[in-house]
Design a protein around this motif. Structure first.
Motif, PDB file in Angstrom:
ATOM      1  N   GLU A  74       0.753  -1.208  -0.045  1.00  0.00           N
ATOM      2  CA  GLU A  74      -0.333  -0.026  -0.082  1.00  0.00           C
ATOM      3  C   GLU A  74       0.952   1.297  -0.060  1.00  0.00           C
ATOM      4  O   GLU A  74       0.419   2.262  -0.489  1.00  0.00           O
ATOM      5  CB  GLU A  74      -0.937   0.019   1.262  1.00  0.00           C
ATOM      6  N   GLN A  75       1.911   1.159   0.820  1.00  0.00           N
ATOM      7  CA  GLN A  75       2.706   2.438   0.786  1.00  0.00           C
ATOM      8  C   GLN A  75       4.021   2.545  -0.133  1.00  0.00           C
ATOM      9  O   GLN A  75       4.696   3.250  -0.084  1.00  0.00           O
ATOM     10  CB  GLN A  75       3.213   2.629   2.371  1.00  0.00           C
ATOM     11  N   GLN A  76       4.014   1.471  -0.931  1.00  0.00           N
ATOM     12  CA  GLN A  76       4.982   1.363  -1.820  1.00  0.00           C
ATOM     13  C   GLN A  76       6.460   1.420  -1.404  1.00  0.00           C
ATOM     14  O   GLN A  76       7.216   2.217  -1.870  1.00  0.00           O
ATOM     15  CB  GLN A  76       4.835   2.206  -3.104  1.00  0.00           C
ATOM     16  N   MET A  77       6.623   0.807  -0.195  1.00  0.00           N
ATOM     17  CA  MET A  77       7.872   0.725   0.442  1.00  0.00           C
ATOM     18  C   MET A  77       9.029   0.143  -0.362  1.00  0.00           C
ATOM     19  O   MET A  77       8.534  -1.089  -0.520  1.00  0.00           O
ATOM     20  CB  MET A  77       7.649   0.401   1.974  1.00  0.00           C
ATOM     21  N   PRO A  78      10.037   0.337  -0.755  1.00  0.00           N
ATOM     22  CA  PRO A  78      11.178  -0.374  -1.308  1.00  0.00           C
ATOM     23  C   PRO A  78      11.590  -1.517  -0.248  1.00  0.00           C
ATOM     24  O   PRO A  78      12.002  -2.587  -0.654  1.00  0.00           O
ATOM     25  CB  PRO A  78      12.207   0.444  -1.620  1.00  0.00           C
ATOM     26  N   VAL A  79      11.787  -1.098   1.236  1.00  0.00           N
ATOM     27  CA  VAL A  79      12.248  -1.974   2.098  1.00  0.00           C
ATOM     28  C   VAL A  79      11.212  -1.644   3.335  1.00  0.00           C
ATOM     29  O   VAL A  79      10.742  -0.627   3.652  1.00  0.00           O
ATOM     30  CB  VAL A  79      13.712  -1.832   2.652  1.00  0.00           C
ATOM     31  N   ASP A  80      11.114  -2.695   4.271  1.00  0.00           N
ATOM     32  CA  ASP A  80      10.385  -2.312   5.412  1.00  0.00           C
ATOM     33  C   ASP A  80      11.210  -1.519   6.281  1.00  0.00           C
ATOM     34  O   ASP A  80      12.248  -2.002   6.729  1.00  0.00           O
ATOM     35  CB  ASP A  80       9.983  -3.854   6.008  1.00  0.00           C
ATOM     36  N   VAL A  81      10.439  -0.660   6.922  1.00  0.00           N
ATOM     37  CA  VAL A  81      11.088   0.205   7.949  1.00  0.00           C
ATOM     38  C   VAL A  81       9.862   0.522   8.889  1.00  0.00           C
ATOM     39  O   VAL A  81       8.937   0.994   8.441  1.00  0.00           O
ATOM     40  CB  VAL A  81      11.388   1.715   7.195  1.00  0.00           C
ATOM     41  N   PRO A  82      10.127  -0.105  10.172  1.00  0.00           N
ATOM     42  CA  PRO A  82       8.960  -0.055  10.860  1.00  0.00           C
ATOM     43  C   PRO A  82       8.646   1.297  11.535  1.00  0.00           C
ATOM     44  O   PRO A  82       7.280   1.732  11.654  1.00  0.00           O
ATOM     45  CB  PRO A  82       9.279  -0.647  12.319  1.00  0.00           C
ATOM     46  N   GLY A  83       9.516   2.334  11.611  1.00  0.00           N
ATOM     47  CA  GLY A  83       9.166   3.648  11.717  1.00  0.00           C
ATOM     48  C   GLY A  83       8.175   4.214  10.815  1.00  0.00           C
ATOM     49  O   GLY A  83       7.485   5.271  11.141  1.00  0.00           O
ATOM     50  N   GLN A  84       7.913   3.652   9.597  1.00  0.00           N
ATOM     51  CA  GLN A  84       7.019   4.308   8.436  1.00  0.00           C
ATOM     52  C   GLN A  84       5.821   3.584   8.517  1.00  0.00           C
ATOM     53  O   GLN A  84       4.729   3.767   7.917  1.00  0.00           O
ATOM     54  CB  GLN A  84       7.667   4.007   6.958  1.00  0.00           C
ATOM     55  N   ASP A  85       5.779   2.518   9.523  1.00  0.00           N
ATOM     56  CA  ASP A  85       4.402   1.873   9.687  1.00  0.00           C
ATOM     57  C   ASP A  85       3.694   2.247  11.082  1.00  0.00           C
ATOM     58  O   ASP A  85       4.081   2.082  12.122  1.00  0.00           O
ATOM     59  CB  ASP A  85       4.816   0.269   9.924  1.00  0.00           C
ATOM     60  N   PRO A  86       2.683   2.895  10.868  1.00  0.00           N
ATOM     61  CA  PRO A  86       2.001   3.873  12.093  1.00  0.00           C
ATOM     62  C   PRO A  86       1.553   2.608  13.080  1.00  0.00           C
ATOM     63  O   PRO A  86       1.394   3.030  14.205  1.00  0.00           O
ATOM     64  CB  PRO A  86       0.726   4.487  11.365  1.00  0.00           C
ATOM     65  N   ARG A  87       1.084   1.456  12.605  1.00  0.00           N
ATOM     66  CA  ARG A  87       0.601   0.605  13.596  1.00  0.00           C
ATOM     67  C   ARG A  87       1.722  -0.005  14.700  1.00  0.00           C
ATOM     68  O   ARG A  87       1.481  -0.377  15.698  1.00  0.00           O
ATOM     69  CB  ARG A  87       0.057  -0.688  12.681  1.00  0.00           C
ATOM     70  N   VAL A  88       2.907   0.110  14.013  1.00  0.00           N
ATOM     71  CA  VAL A  88       4.060  -0.395  15.051  1.00  0.00           C
ATOM     72  C   VAL A  88       4.205   0.369  16.344  1.00  0.00           C
ATOM     73  O   VAL A  88       4.088  -0.071  17.292  1.00  0.00           O
ATOM     74  CB  VAL A  88       5.237  -0.572  14.313  1.00  0.00           C
ATOM     75  N   GLY A  89       4.070   1.933  16.009  1.00  0.00           N
ATOM     76  CA  GLY A  89       3.930   2.775  17.027  1.00  0.00           C
ATOM     77  C   GLY A  89       2.909   2.643  17.866  1.00  0.00           C
ATOM     78  O   GLY A  89       2.938   2.760  19.190  1.00  0.00           O
ATOM     79  N   ARG A  90       1.708   2.697  17.255  1.00  0.00           N
ATOM     80  CA  ARG A  90       0.588   2.478  18.081  1.00  0.00           C
ATOM     81  C   ARG A  90       0.638   1.329  18.981  1.00  0.00           C
ATOM     82  O   ARG A  90       0.070   1.256  20.319  1.00  0.00           O
ATOM     83  CB  ARG A  90      -0.687   2.454  17.245  1.00  0.00           C
ATOM     84  N   ARG A  91       0.996   0.050  18.572  1.00  0.00           N
ATOM     85  CA  ARG A  91       1.043  -0.983  19.214  1.00  0.00           C
ATOM     86  C   ARG A  91       1.875  -1.120  20.656  1.00  0.00           C
ATOM     87  O   ARG A  91       1.554  -1.273  21.690  1.00  0.00           O
ATOM     88  CB  ARG A  91       1.417  -2.086  18.656  1.00  0.00           C
ATOM     89  N   GLU A  92       3.208  -0.231  20.477  1.00  0.00           N
ATOM     90  CA  GLU A  92       3.996  -0.066  21.590  1.00  0.00           C
ATOM     91  C   GLU A  92       3.346   0.719  22.614  1.00  0.00           C
ATOM     92  O   GLU A  92       3.213   0.551  23.766  1.00  0.00           O
ATOM     93  CB  GLU A  92       5.060   0.477  21.025  1.00  0.00           C
ATOM     94  N   GLU A  93       2.473   1.852  22.156  1.00  0.00           N
ATOM     95  CA  GLU A  93       1.899   2.771  23.092  1.00  0.00           C
ATOM     96  C   GLU A  93       0.938   1.850  23.957  1.00  0.00           C
ATOM     97  O   GLU A  93       0.669   2.039  25.036  1.00  0.00           O
ATOM     98  CB  GLU A  93       1.302   3.831  22.114  1.00  0.00           C
ATOM     99  N   ARG A  94      -0.129   1.344  23.097  1.00  0.00           N
ATOM    100  CA  ARG A  94      -0.992   0.386  23.934  1.00  0.00           C
ATOM    101  C   ARG A  94      -0.408  -0.591  24.935  1.00  0.00           C
ATOM    102  O   ARG A  94      -0.804  -1.024  25.995  1.00  0.00           O
ATOM    103  CB  ARG A  94      -1.669  -0.431  22.649  1.00  0.00           C
ATOM    104  N   ARG A  95       0.900  -1.122  24.513  1.00  0.00           N
ATOM    105  CA  ARG A  95       1.574  -2.161  25.306  1.00  0.00           C
ATOM    106  C   ARG A  95       1.898  -1.349  26.362  1.00  0.00           C
ATOM    107  O   ARG A  95       1.691  -1.817  27.761  1.00  0.00           O
ATOM    108  CB  ARG A  95       2.885  -2.646  24.694  1.00  0.00           C
ATOM    109  N   MET A  96       2.595  -0.356  26.423  1.00  0.00           N
ATOM    110  CA  MET A  96       3.021   0.653  27.728  1.00  0.00           C
ATOM    111  C   MET A  96       1.937   0.875  28.255  1.00  0.00           C
ATOM    112  O   MET A  96       1.966   0.990  29.527  1.00  0.00           O
ATOM    113  CB  MET A  96       3.686   1.697  27.060  1.00  0.00           C
ATOM    114  N   GLN A  97       0.641   1.395  28.034  1.00  0.00           N
ATOM    115  CA  GLN A  97      -0.720   1.546  28.658  1.00  0.00           C
ATOM    116  C   GLN A  97      -1.116   0.548  29.521  1.00  0.00           C
ATOM    117  O   GLN A  97      -1.539   0.528  30.598  1.00  0.00           O
ATOM    118  CB  GLN A  97      -1.773   2.159  27.702  1.00  0.00           C
ATOM    119  N   ARG A  98      -1.208  -0.668  28.710  1.00  0.00           N
ATOM    120  CA  ARG A  98      -1.401  -2.002  29.426  1.00  0.00           C
ATOM    121  C   ARG A  98      -0.528  -2.299  30.646  1.00  0.00           C
ATOM    122  O   ARG A  98      -1.212  -2.482  31.561  1.00  0.00           O
ATOM    123  CB  ARG A  98      -1.350  -3.113  28.495  1.00  0.00           C
TER     124      ARG A  98
END
Length: 185
Positions: A74-98
């Motif tokens: 979808e984002q036409q990423m040439p390589v995977d970069v977790p910092g460009q994946d908004p879900r990765v950051g949201r998951r970490e925020e939810r984990r820390m809240q949990r």
């Protein structure tokens, strides 16, 4: 009281995220296909007694590989970069809240400071004593070490009325499965 810093599904997703970092789409798709094959093998294998099982781990990992492939497409990423994946950051925020909520709840309930546990997931395989061909019993448990995993499995299933005693089983192997040995949380 104790609180898990990472839950099994979080460990599985984090492991996939780390492995995918820097991979091109074709490599991620290959991992997605291989993880789907692993999931299918786990589905066909013997059922486990607990919800934390080879099948659940395979499903979590497969879903994450497929999700990363979808995001890259979808984002036409040439390589995977977790910092460009908004879900990765949201998951970490939810984990820390949990974790914060779990710690607050544990301290409110027990009155003492909560212990933050960074456990791993171990596969414990038991087989009947003296028979390598008999069906094996497999369970997955969270523990801080191989020894603790074996001890916890025996504590649950080795009681006089437990599965291990009823079938004359002994623990044959204990293996760390999440995160993979050598990987850090």
């Amino acid at each position: 009281m104790s609180v898990y810093e990472y839950l099994p599904a979080e460990i599985a997703r984090l492991g996939v995220t780390r492995k995918a970092t820097g991979l091109v789409l074709g490599q991620v798709q290959t991992h997605a296909r291989l993880s789907l094959e692993r999931e299918e093998r786990a589905r066909e294998g013997p059922a486990e007694i607990l919800n934390l099982s080879e099948l659940m781990i395979a499903m979590w990992e497969c879903a994450e590989w497929e999700r990363i492939a979808h995001v890259m497409t979808e984002q036409q990423m040439p390589v995977d970069v977790p910092g460009q994946d908004p879900r990765v950051g949201r998951r970490e925020e939810r984990r820390m809240q949990r974790v914060a909520l779990d710690v607050a709840g544990a301290e409110q309930h027990g009155g003492a400071r909560a212990e933050l546990l960074r456990h791993r997931v171990y596969r414990i395989v038991a087989q009947r004593a003296g028979s390598a061909s008999e069906p094996r019993l497999t369970v997955h448990m969270m523990a801080s070490s191989l020894g603790e995993a074996a001890h916890r499995a025996w504590g649950v299933y080795g009681r006089p009325d437990g599965l291990y005693q009823q079938g004359a089983y002994r623990i044959a192997s204990v293996e760390q499965v999440l995160p993979k040995p050598g990987e850090l949380l």
